[in-house]
Motif scaffolding. Structure first.
Motif, PDB file in Angstrom:
ATOM      1  N   SER A 109       6.396  12.804 -10.367  1.00 61.03           N
ATOM      2  CA  SER A 109       5.408  13.780 -10.390  1.00 61.03           C
ATOM      3  C   SER A 109       4.374  12.841 -10.332  1.00 61.03           C
ATOM      4  CB  SER A 109       5.010  13.865 -11.652  1.00 61.03           C
ATOM      5  OG  SER A 109       6.040  14.257 -12.462  1.00 61.03           O
ATOM      6  N   GLY A 110       2.923  13.381  -9.810  1.00 56.72           N
ATOM      7  CA  GLY A 110       1.664  13.763  -9.897  1.00 56.72           C
ATOM      8  C   GLY A 110       0.318  14.711  -9.032  1.00 56.72           C
ATOM      9  N   PHE A 111      -0.562  14.483  -8.758  1.00 54.99           N
ATOM     10  CA  PHE A 111      -1.160  15.872  -8.082  1.00 54.99           C
ATOM     11  C   PHE A 111      -1.821  15.419  -6.742  1.00 54.99           C
ATOM     12  CE2 PHE A 111      -0.887  16.249 -12.539  1.00 54.99           C
ATOM     13  CZ  PHE A 111      -0.740  18.137 -12.544  1.00 54.99           C
ATOM     14  N   VAL A 112      -2.360  15.451  -6.124  1.00 58.81           N
ATOM     15  CA  VAL A 112      -3.399  15.718  -4.990  1.00 58.81           C
ATOM     16  C   VAL A 112      -4.798  15.641  -5.644  1.00 58.81           C
ATOM     17  CG1 VAL A 112      -3.944  16.731  -2.301  1.00 58.81           C
ATOM     18  CG2 VAL A 112      -1.567  16.059  -2.876  1.00 58.81           C
ATOM     19  N   GLU A 113      -5.976  15.025  -5.185  1.00 60.67           N
ATOM     20  CA  GLU A 113      -7.165  14.828  -5.492  1.00 60.67           C
ATOM     21  C   GLU A 113      -7.790  14.883  -4.108  1.00 60.67           C
ATOM     22  OE1 GLU A 113      -7.287  13.099  -9.673  1.00 60.67           O
ATOM     23  OE2 GLU A 113      -7.388  11.475  -8.005  1.00 60.67           O
ATOM     24  N   TYR A 114      -8.968  14.941  -4.948  1.00 58.11           N
ATOM     25  CA  TYR A 114     -10.815  15.083  -3.732  1.00 58.11           C
ATOM     26  C   TYR A 114     -11.645  15.181  -3.976  1.00 58.11           C
ATOM     27  CZ  TYR A 114     -12.070  20.347  -4.386  1.00 58.11           C
ATOM     28  OH  TYR A 114     -12.840  20.685  -5.006  1.00 58.11           O
ATOM     29  N   ARG A 115     -12.523  14.867  -3.468  1.00 58.99           N
ATOM     30  CA  ARG A 115     -14.058  14.593  -3.697  1.00 58.99           C
ATOM     31  C   ARG A 115     -14.735  15.320  -2.858  1.00 58.99           C
ATOM     32  NH1 ARG A 115     -14.526   8.173  -3.801  1.00 58.99           N
ATOM     33  NH2 ARG A 115     -13.450   7.494  -1.711  1.00 58.99           N
ATOM     34  N   ALA A 116     -16.143  15.889  -3.014  1.00 58.05           N
ATOM     35  CA  ALA A 116     -16.772  16.309  -2.072  1.00 58.05           C
ATOM     36  C   ALA A 116     -18.099  14.910  -1.946  1.00 58.05           C
ATOM     37  CB  ALA A 116     -17.463  17.789  -2.493  1.00 58.05           C
ATOM     38  N   GLY A 122     -12.728  14.640   4.137  1.00 50.79           N
ATOM     39  CA  GLY A 122     -13.190  13.088   5.234  1.00 50.79           C
ATOM     40  C   GLY A 122     -11.775  12.901   4.427  1.00 50.79           C
ATOM     41  N   ASP A 123     -10.908  12.027   5.465  1.00 50.14           N
ATOM     42  CA  ASP A 123      -9.992  11.608   5.021  1.00 50.14           C
ATOM     43  C   ASP A 123      -9.990  10.351   3.956  1.00 50.14           C
ATOM     44  OD1 ASP A 123      -8.619  12.999   7.553  1.00 50.14           O
ATOM     45  OD2 ASP A 123      -9.442  11.773   8.775  1.00 50.14           O
ATOM     46  N   ASP A 124     -10.915   9.879   3.753  1.00 51.02           N
ATOM     47  CA  ASP A 124     -10.998   9.384   2.808  1.00 51.02           C
ATOM     48  C   ASP A 124     -11.190   9.617   1.034  1.00 51.02           C
ATOM     49  OD1 ASP A 124     -10.650   6.179   4.118  1.00 51.02           O
ATOM     50  OD2 ASP A 124     -12.049   6.274   4.530  1.00 51.02           O
ATOM     51  N   ASN A 125     -11.386  10.795   1.057  1.00 58.52           N
ATOM     52  CA  ASN A 125     -12.211  11.514   0.254  1.00 58.52           C
ATOM     53  C   ASN A 125     -10.477  12.265  -0.474  1.00 58.52           C
ATOM     54  OD1 ASN A 125     -15.022  10.692  -0.196  1.00 58.52           O
ATOM     55  ND2 ASN A 125     -15.273  11.886   1.803  1.00 58.52           N
ATOM     56  N   VAL A 126      -9.573  12.474   0.089  1.00 60.39           N
ATOM     57  CA  VAL A 126      -8.258  13.171  -0.183  1.00 60.39           C
ATOM     58  C   VAL A 126      -7.397  11.642  -0.522  1.00 60.39           C
ATOM     59  CG1 VAL A 126      -6.535  14.263   1.082  1.00 60.39           C
ATOM     60  CG2 VAL A 126      -9.404  15.172   1.336  1.00 60.39           C
ATOM     61  N   ARG A 127      -6.386  12.485  -1.347  1.00 61.84           N
ATOM     62  CA  ARG A 127      -5.441  11.074  -2.492  1.00 61.84           C
ATOM     63  C   ARG A 127      -4.481  11.771  -3.234  1.00 61.84           C
ATOM     64  NH1 ARG A 127      -9.348   7.900  -6.969  1.00 61.84           N
ATOM     65  NH2 ARG A 127      -9.140   8.960  -8.334  1.00 61.84           N
ATOM     66  N   LEU A 128      -2.963  11.219  -3.328  1.00 62.76           N
ATOM     67  CA  LEU A 128      -2.140  11.297  -3.633  1.00 62.76           C
ATOM     68  C   LEU A 128      -2.230  10.474  -4.562  1.00 62.76           C
ATOM     69  CD1 LEU A 128      -0.046  13.039  -4.314  1.00 62.76           C
ATOM     70  CD2 LEU A 128       1.096  11.281  -2.531  1.00 62.76           C
ATOM     71  N   VAL A 129      -2.124  11.147  -6.433  1.00 59.50           N
ATOM     72  CA  VAL A 129      -1.753   9.981  -7.079  1.00 59.50           C
ATOM     73  C   VAL A 129      -0.799  10.317  -7.982  1.00 59.50           C
ATOM     74  CG1 VAL A 129      -2.635   9.268  -9.711  1.00 59.50           C
ATOM     75  CG2 VAL A 129      -3.872  10.072  -7.912  1.00 59.50           C
ATOM     76  N   VAL A 130      -0.075   9.085  -8.250  1.00 63.43           N
ATOM     77  CA  VAL A 130       1.428   9.825  -8.324  1.00 63.43           C
ATOM     78  C   VAL A 130       2.037   8.820  -9.647  1.00 63.43           C
ATOM     79  CG1 VAL A 130       2.699  10.775  -5.879  1.00 63.43           C
ATOM     80  CG2 VAL A 130       2.422   8.134  -6.619  1.00 63.43           C
ATOM     81  N   TRP A 131       2.922   8.836 -10.424  1.00 63.07           N
ATOM     82  CA  TRP A 131       3.827   8.340 -11.543  1.00 63.07           C
ATOM     83  C   TRP A 131       5.078   8.559 -11.792  1.00 63.07           C
ATOM     84  CZ3 TRP A 131      -0.536  11.238 -12.549  1.00 63.07           C
ATOM     85  CH2 TRP A 131       0.118  12.754 -13.072  1.00 63.07           C
ATOM     86  N   PHE A 132       6.019   7.662 -11.691  1.00 70.48           N
ATOM     87  CA  PHE A 132       7.752   8.354 -11.831  1.00 70.48           C
ATOM     88  C   PHE A 132       7.861   7.874 -13.789  1.00 70.48           C
ATOM     89  CE2 PHE A 132       6.303   6.315  -8.226  1.00 70.48           C
ATOM     90  CZ  PHE A 132       7.446   7.033  -7.095  1.00 70.48           C
ATOM     91  N   ASP A 133       9.504   8.799 -13.635  1.00 71.28           N
ATOM     92  CA  ASP A 133       9.955   8.620 -15.277  1.00 71.28           C
ATOM     93  C   ASP A 133      10.992   8.362 -15.141  1.00 71.28           C
ATOM     94  OD1 ASP A 133      10.720  11.198 -15.955  1.00 71.28           O
ATOM     95  OD2 ASP A 133       9.164  11.828 -14.693  1.00 71.28           O
TER      96      ASP A 133
END
Length: 205
Positions: A6-13, A193-204
């Protein structure tokens, strides 16, 4: 019992030199519904039977995670208990872009790959860390694990067992189930910007 992601794609401006907050862009479930352990191992070091050097393992939940991500993770952790969630980590789009998809795993797959001969040649039928037929043929005790050199083969009955080293592109194929995730991150990276986008995940489990 299987392992799910599970997880989310995040970004910052970026905002004129100030450290911007992270925002939630997409729920991972919107793009990915698979349970590919080779991909989990290659990307995040979870269920890493194929013995990859993980791209982003064990980083934990980002301290600056977006409010949505932090709240959802806390909710699931409460529901599942301390041992319910594991493998929490994150990876930026900048890191994904630099991956050498031809890089092989650090050693052969812990599971022997199994093939059957067909009219069109060998067809892969599965892979397993334990096979009673194979164990009996080579003299393995129940539960005994052994590493086999790359390319080792055994024909037992009508099944060919082979020791194989995977490449990253074998685990995360192109095109494949992860491409919608990469496409969403690429679009956000082009804007923020590429450094301002990330995928945060975890597992169950």
């Amino acid at each position: 019992m299987g392992t799910d992601i599970s997880g989310f794609v995040e970004y910052r401006a970026p905002q004129g030199g100030q450290e911007p907050p992270w925002h939630t862009a997409h729920d991972l479930d919107s793009f990915y519904e698979g349970r590919n352990y080779d991909a989990f191992g290659c990307l995040f070091g979870v269920r890493n039977y194929a013995n990859f050097r993980p791209m982003a393992a064990g980083r934990g939940l980002p301290a600056d995670a977006s409010a949505t991500v932090g709240a959802r993770f806390a909710q699931l952790a409460e529901w599942c208990g301390e041992s319910g969630l594991h493998g929490t980590t994150w990876i930026t789009w900048a890191e994904v872009k630099t991956v050498d998809w031809d890089e092989p795993a650090e050693k052969p797959d812990s599971r022997l790959h199994q093939y059957r001969q067909t009219s069109k040649g060998l067809r892969m039928t599965g892979k397993s860390s334990w096979s009673p037929a194979f164990a009996e043929a080579v003299g393995l005790e129940r539960g005994e694990e052994r590493e086999w050199p790359e390319g080792s083969e055994w024909l037992i009955g009508d099944t060919l067992y082979r020791s194989v080293t995977l490449r990253r592109r074998d685990a995360v194929t192109e095109p494949g189930e992860w491409q919608p995730v990469w496409a969403a991150m690429k679009t956000l990276g082009a804007r923020h910007g590429d450094d301002n986008v990330r995928l945060v995940v975890w597992f169950d489990d």
